[in-house]
Design an enzyme around this catalytic site. Structure first.
Site: not given
Ligand code: FAD
Ligand code: EPU
Length: 289
Positions: A171, A218
């Site tokens: 991240r 998250c």
């Molecule tokens: P923004 O939210 O618009 O901005 C976030 C940061 O990035 C800000 O500091 C912004 O200035 C900077 N930024 C944006 N664009 C640029 C650019 N072109 N150059 C430099 N900096 C920039 N994240 C995960 O890692 N894994 C997941 O599985 C995941 N699942 C998600 C699920 C949902 C439903 C949601 C809503 C979010 C999830 N996220 C996840 C979080 C999010 O999608 C990521 O953090 C993503 O990288 C944010 O990108 P963005 O383009 O939306 O940036």
């Molecule tokens: N769990 C619980 N309770 C909860 C949530 C999770 O007990 O409320 C347990 C689950 O049962 C599982 C473990 O925690 O055993 C891990 O949970 P999960 O598989 O959902 O993965 P996570 O580590 O919580 C990460 C990323 C997500 C990504 C998923 C799937 C981070 C902070 N989160 O979640 O990324 O989508 O794996 O790969 O690294 C994000 O970064 O915004 C994000 C959504």
């Protein structure tokens, strides 16, 4: 016959509510600068600015932000997936893909072409630049798995760098805040549409427990291999609510907007989680300002 216009759209400056650009649906009015090429971007960067991507990791104050908010459009929202033979070996190196390109649409194209390396990021509602900036990912893969070259614009000028020059990790890309990822070349492995789809299906399955509500994803990074969601859940905080923001019943690391939530509600929840848990947690969300 109508001639194709090659005119670049003019720089657009508007006062807009940022809520409409964020997945949380929160954020007040700010000055939004939509830029279409490098000259317009340089102009926008002449005063304090922030860059907006897909708004999927943002909690924006209800008062908005005082800085210019830059949105990448025009040449920064184009996708050239043709193979660059000069740079490709066994790997498939693409042309430039704009930082303002929505990641989900890009992944659909790569799947159809049977090009692998980024499919683990399926389900992340980001733009390419935002996803690169924080090296978004899942346990099935992350953005830096598929990058060959990055074009980064800073107030000092344009830099073209390789991932090896950056201190990237879980991240984080190592790119300083405010340095703008304008375009990237992807480094992909030739595969098949089915094999790419299979990984996407697994990554989708792993998301089944995540809420389908307005949220910025998250809230906290996972501290050293432990799930922040599990820690918050174990502390009994699911359903904890301030105003119209709430810790999701489905996954405790997600804060959801029940409708009409305010940024300060989300912040109050984040403070409460930090006070309640004994483990230091690093915020994943970006709080603006
Ligand atoms: P923004 O939210 O618009 O901005 C976030 C940061 O990035 C800000 O500091 C912004 O200035 C900077 N930024 C944006 N664009 C640029 C650019 N072109 N150059 C430099 N900096 C920039 N994240 C995960 O890692 N894994 C997941 O599985 C995941 N699942 C998600 C699920 C949902 C439903 C949601 C809503 C979010 C999830 N996220 C996840 C979080 C999010 O999608 C990521 O953090 C993503 O990288 C944010 O990108 P963005 O383009 O939306 O940036
Ligand atoms: N769990 C619980 N309770 C909860 C949530 C999770 O007990 O409320 C347990 C689950 O049962 C599982 C473990 O925690 O055993 C891990 O949970 P999960 O598989 O959902 O993965 P996570 O580590 O919580 C990460 C990323 C997500 C990504 C998923 C799937 C981070 C902070 N989160 O979640 O990324 O989508 O794996 O790969 O690294 C994000 O970064 O915004 C994000 C959504």
């Amino acid at each position: 016959m109508t001639a194709l216009s090659t005119e670049v759209p003019a720089l657009k400056v508007e006062r807009l509510r940022l809520a409409r650009f964020t997945t949380l649906g929160v954020g007040g009015t700010s000055e939004v600068w939509t830029v279409h090429n490098h000259a317009q971007l340089a102009e926008a960067m002449r005063a304090p600015y922030r860059v907006l991507g897909g708004g999927s990791n943002l909690v924006v104050a209800d008062e908005g932000v005082p800085e210019r908010v830059i949105r990448l459009s025009g040449e920064f929202a184009q996708t050239d997936l043709t193979r660059d033979h000069a740079l490709s070996g066994e790997e498939y190196v693409t042309g430039w893909v704009g930082g303002g390109v929505p990641l989900p649409g890009l992944l659909r194209k790569l799947q159809k072409l049977g090009l692998s390396n980024l499919e683990g990021t399926v389900g992340i509602p980001a733009q390419v630049g935002g996803a690169v900036w924080m090296n978004a990912g899942t346990r099935f893969g992350e953005m830096f798995d598929g990058l060959h070259t990055l074009e980064i614009v800073t107030p000092q000028g344009v830099r073209v760098v390789s991932p090896a020059e950056l201190q990237w990790g879980y991240r984080q890309s190592g790119i300083p805040r405010g340095h703008i990822v304008t375009r990237v070349r992807l480094k992909l492995a030739p595969s098949t549409p089915q094999a790419v789809q299979d990984v996407m299906d697994q990554a989708d399955m792993a998301r089944k427990g995540q809420p389908k509500m307005r949220t910025p994803g998250c809230a906290f990074k996972n501290p050293g291999g432990i799930g922040a969601g599990k820690l918050i859940d174990d502390a009994g905080l699911k359903g904890y609510r301030v105003g119209n923001a709430m810790i999701s019943h489905e996954h405790a690391n997600f804060i959801v907007n029940l409708g009409g939530a305010r940024a300060e509600d989300v912040q109050a929840i984040l403070d409460h989680v930090r006070r309640t848990l004994n483990t230091p947690l690093e915020l994943e969300y970006e709080l603006w300002p």
